[in-house]
Write an enzyme that holds these catalytic residues in place. Structure first.
Site, PDB file in Angstrom:
ATOM      1  N   LYS A 238      44.234 -67.046 -59.191  1.00 28.44           N
ATOM      2  CA  LYS A 238      43.301 -67.574 -60.547  1.00 28.44           C
ATOM      3  C   LYS A 238      44.104 -67.850 -61.486  1.00 28.44           C
ATOM      4  O   LYS A 238      45.133 -67.802 -61.019  1.00 28.44           O
ATOM      5  CB  LYS A 238      42.635 -66.111 -60.598  1.00 28.44           C
ATOM      6  CG  LYS A 238      41.442 -64.970 -59.714  1.00 28.44           C
ATOM      7  CD  LYS A 238      40.498 -66.554 -59.208  1.00 28.44           C
ATOM      8  CE  LYS A 238      39.938 -65.758 -57.980  1.00 28.44           C
ATOM      9  NZ  LYS A 238      38.810 -66.961 -57.433  1.00 28.44           N
TER      10      LYS A 238
ATOM     11  N   ASP B 175      41.911 -71.318 -58.343  1.00 25.92           N
ATOM     12  CA  ASP B 175      41.429 -71.120 -58.668  1.00 25.92           C
ATOM     13  C   ASP B 175      40.692 -71.123 -59.702  1.00 25.92           C
ATOM     14  O   ASP B 175      41.136 -69.505 -60.460  1.00 25.92           O
ATOM     15  CB  ASP B 175      40.534 -70.113 -56.947  1.00 25.92           C
ATOM     16  CG  ASP B 175      39.189 -70.146 -57.270  1.00 25.92           C
ATOM     17  OD1 ASP B 175      38.312 -70.801 -58.231  1.00 25.92           O
ATOM     18  OD2 ASP B 175      38.948 -69.397 -56.748  1.00 25.92           O
TER      19      ASP B 175
ATOM     20  N   GLU C 191      40.882 -75.754 -57.616  1.00 28.73           N
ATOM     21  CA  GLU C 191      39.378 -74.863 -56.457  1.00 28.73           C
ATOM     22  C   GLU C 191      38.229 -74.746 -57.561  1.00 28.73           C
ATOM     23  O   GLU C 191      38.613 -74.083 -58.464  1.00 28.73           O
ATOM     24  CB  GLU C 191      39.365 -73.255 -55.610  1.00 28.73           C
ATOM     25  CG  GLU C 191      38.363 -72.734 -55.180  1.00 28.73           C
ATOM     26  CD  GLU C 191      38.820 -71.818 -53.850  1.00 28.73           C
ATOM     27  OE1 GLU C 191      39.617 -71.972 -53.336  1.00 28.73           O
ATOM     28  OE2 GLU C 191      37.927 -71.090 -54.150  1.00 28.73           O
TER      29      GLU C 191
ATOM     30  N   ASP D 216      31.020 -71.347 -47.750  1.00 29.73           N
ATOM     31  CA  ASP D 216      30.208 -69.890 -47.498  1.00 29.73           C
ATOM     32  C   ASP D 216      29.519 -69.757 -46.460  1.00 29.73           C
ATOM     33  O   ASP D 216      27.911 -69.509 -47.099  1.00 29.73           O
ATOM     34  CB  ASP D 216      30.134 -68.887 -48.921  1.00 29.73           C
ATOM     35  CG  ASP D 216      30.124 -67.347 -48.597  1.00 29.73           C
ATOM     36  OD1 ASP D 216      30.015 -67.268 -47.589  1.00 29.73           O
ATOM     37  OD2 ASP D 216      30.634 -66.510 -49.528  1.00 29.73           O
TER      38      ASP D 216
ATOM     39  N   HIS E 175      34.805 -70.782 -47.452  1.00 36.47           N
ATOM     40  CA  HIS E 175      34.892 -69.735 -48.856  1.00 36.47           C
ATOM     41  C   HIS E 175      34.702 -68.055 -47.737  1.00 36.47           C
ATOM     42  O   HIS E 175      33.836 -67.847 -47.152  1.00 36.47           O
ATOM     43  CB  HIS E 175      34.012 -69.965 -49.740  1.00 36.47           C
ATOM     44  CG  HIS E 175      33.918 -68.918 -50.937  1.00 36.47           C
ATOM     45  ND1 HIS E 175      33.643 -67.518 -50.391  1.00 36.47           N
ATOM     46  CD2 HIS E 175      34.745 -68.355 -51.500  1.00 36.47           C
ATOM     47  CE1 HIS E 175      33.468 -66.555 -51.358  1.00 36.47           C
ATOM     48  NE2 HIS E 175      34.387 -67.067 -51.463  1.00 36.47           N
TER      49      HIS E 175
ATOM     50  N   GLU F  20      40.698 -68.303 -45.096  1.00 33.80           N
ATOM     51  CA  GLU F  20      40.772 -68.167 -46.237  1.00 33.80           C
ATOM     52  C   GLU F  20      40.248 -65.933 -45.782  1.00 33.80           C
ATOM     53  O   GLU F  20      40.128 -65.127 -45.239  1.00 33.80           O
ATOM     54  CB  GLU F  20      39.099 -67.588 -47.770  1.00 33.80           C
ATOM     55  CG  GLU F  20      39.527 -66.986 -48.373  1.00 33.80           C
ATOM     56  CD  GLU F  20      38.956 -67.005 -50.112  1.00 33.80           C
ATOM     57  OE1 GLU F  20      37.438 -68.378 -49.980  1.00 33.80           O
ATOM     58  OE2 GLU F  20      39.327 -67.064 -51.442  1.00 33.80           O
TER      59      GLU F  20
HETATM   60 MG    MG Z   1      36.735 -69.524 -55.481  1.00 37.68          MG
END
Ligand code: MG
Length: 379
Positions: A166, A194, A220, A269, A296, A329
């Site tokens: 992150k 991300d 991301e 996703d 995702h 992921e």
């Molecule tokens: Mg993300």
């Protein structure tokens, strides 16, 4: 064969330690899963990504459209679910309800026809996929930079070849964190960042410029998902590939990202964007512009296996004799539900995860675990 029952469950697990990203704090995993059963007793399981209680209400809204229908005809069922929700929610959480049901219908179809979902989707272009660890969130630790470096090393020790961390804390903190993690990893491990759309275009461009030297695999959600043109402008300012799409829904939304040349990597996703049925259409759209698709995934083994089958079926673009491996992921943050709900356990070997060959999604759902984590008392 007819659908006789659709049951949605909200599962909840309080975390031992909460964690943060650029938008909010997580202290609980709360997930909606769905079971679709036929009159001859075969069942399929699906999962929605997003606010679990709202997804469950959405499933209850569309359930009457499904009862008595042939579960094998999932495209016509998909269209009916879409038509029913179109007037109220062209994007967003009701499409996660559709997604959950759609994944369950694919699982069910696989069990009826005794074929893996990826084979039913058209075939397996690959039998194994490279998991990347999603972790390295923020905490209140006063030695966060060191903690992140240690966590990264731990993923490498577990065999991961790629790790996503992150950013979106602040530009200065992000640079310090990335520097420490890259140093801890060495140069052979892939590293993605991300920000969960934490930054303005100017800030995202500054962060990208400061991280150019750290061999970042992709950046991301650098900016708000609403600003398709800012994504494109950022791409022109950095050599770091730009990824996005986890806040996008249905082929109509993804077309915006594609038409605006917003991303190098499209992150659909499956459990939110319209299920496997719609994700395959989105991948087809992406293929017309040569844009890479890496889904995702943030949920239980149901979501993970739906993605595994989807990735197995993704057309290699461009085709070549030795095509590159594709990523999946693999969220490594605390989630008791993910670890316990499905069998067999997800196994990584030599940095790969195999695509299952058993029917449907290739997993069993442990119903005692459903009962354990369910927010309502189940008989
Ligand atoms: Mg993300």
């Amino acid at each position: 064969m007819k659908i006789s029952k659709v049951e949605a469950f909200v599962l909840s697990d309080k975390l031992q330690e909460s964690f943060f990203f650029s938008q909010w704090e997580y202290s609980e995993r709360r997930i909606c899963i769905v079971k679709v059963t036929t009159d001859d007793g075969i069942c399929g399981w699906g999962e929605g990504y997003g606010p679990a209680d709202v997804i469950k209400a959405g499933i209850e809204l569309i359930t009457p459209l499904l009862i008595g229908k042939n579960p094998i005809e999932q495209e016509t069922l998909w269209f009916e679910m879409y038509r029913k929700t179109l007037d109220y929610a062209r994007r967003g959480v009701l499409s996660a309800s559709i997604s959950a049901v759609d994944v369950a219908l694919w699982d069910l179809k696989g069990k009826v026809l005794q074929q893996p979902v990826s084979v039913l989707m058209g075939g397996q272009h690959r039998q194994k996929v490279v998991p990347y660890a999603t972790g390295l969130y923020f905490s209140k630790s006063n030695k966060l930079t060191q903690d992140l470096a240690d966590e990264a090393k731990n993923y490498v020790a577990q065999g991961f070849k790629a790790i996503k961390m992150k950013v979106g804390f602040s530009i200065a903190a992000d640079v310090e964190h990335v520097q420490a993690v890259r140093e801890a990893l060495g140069k052979d491990i892939k590293l993605m960042i991300d920000s969960n759309h934490a930054y303005s275009l100017r800030e995202a461009a500054e962060l990208a410029r400061k991280l150019e030297g750290y061999d970042i695999e992709w950046f991301e959600e650098p900016v708000s998902p609403e600003f398709y043109h800012q994504y494109r402008e950022l791409r022109s300012k950095t050599s770091i590939p730009i990824a996005g799409g986890e806040c996008e829904y249905l082929r109509y939304g993804f077309q915006q990202l594609l038409q605006n040349d917003s991303v190098d990597i499209l992150q659909v996703d499956i459990c939110a964007a319209g299920g496997l049925t719609e994700a395959k259409r989105i991948a087809t759209l992406a293929s017309t512009r040569g844009v890479e698709v890496i889904p995702h995934v943030w949920g239980t083994g149901i979501a993970f296996h739906a993605a595994l089958h989807f990735i197995a079926n993704l057309e290699p673009i461009p085709g070549r004799l030795y095509p590159p491996d594709l990523y999946i992921e693999y969220d490594r943050t605390e989630n008791g539900i993910r670890e316990a709900l499905t069998a067999p356990a997800i196994q990584m070997q030599d940095g790969y995860i195999d695509v299952p060959h058993s029917p449907g999604l290739g997993i069993e759902i442990k119903e005692d675990v459903v009962r354990h984590y369910a927010t309502e008392i189940l008989i």
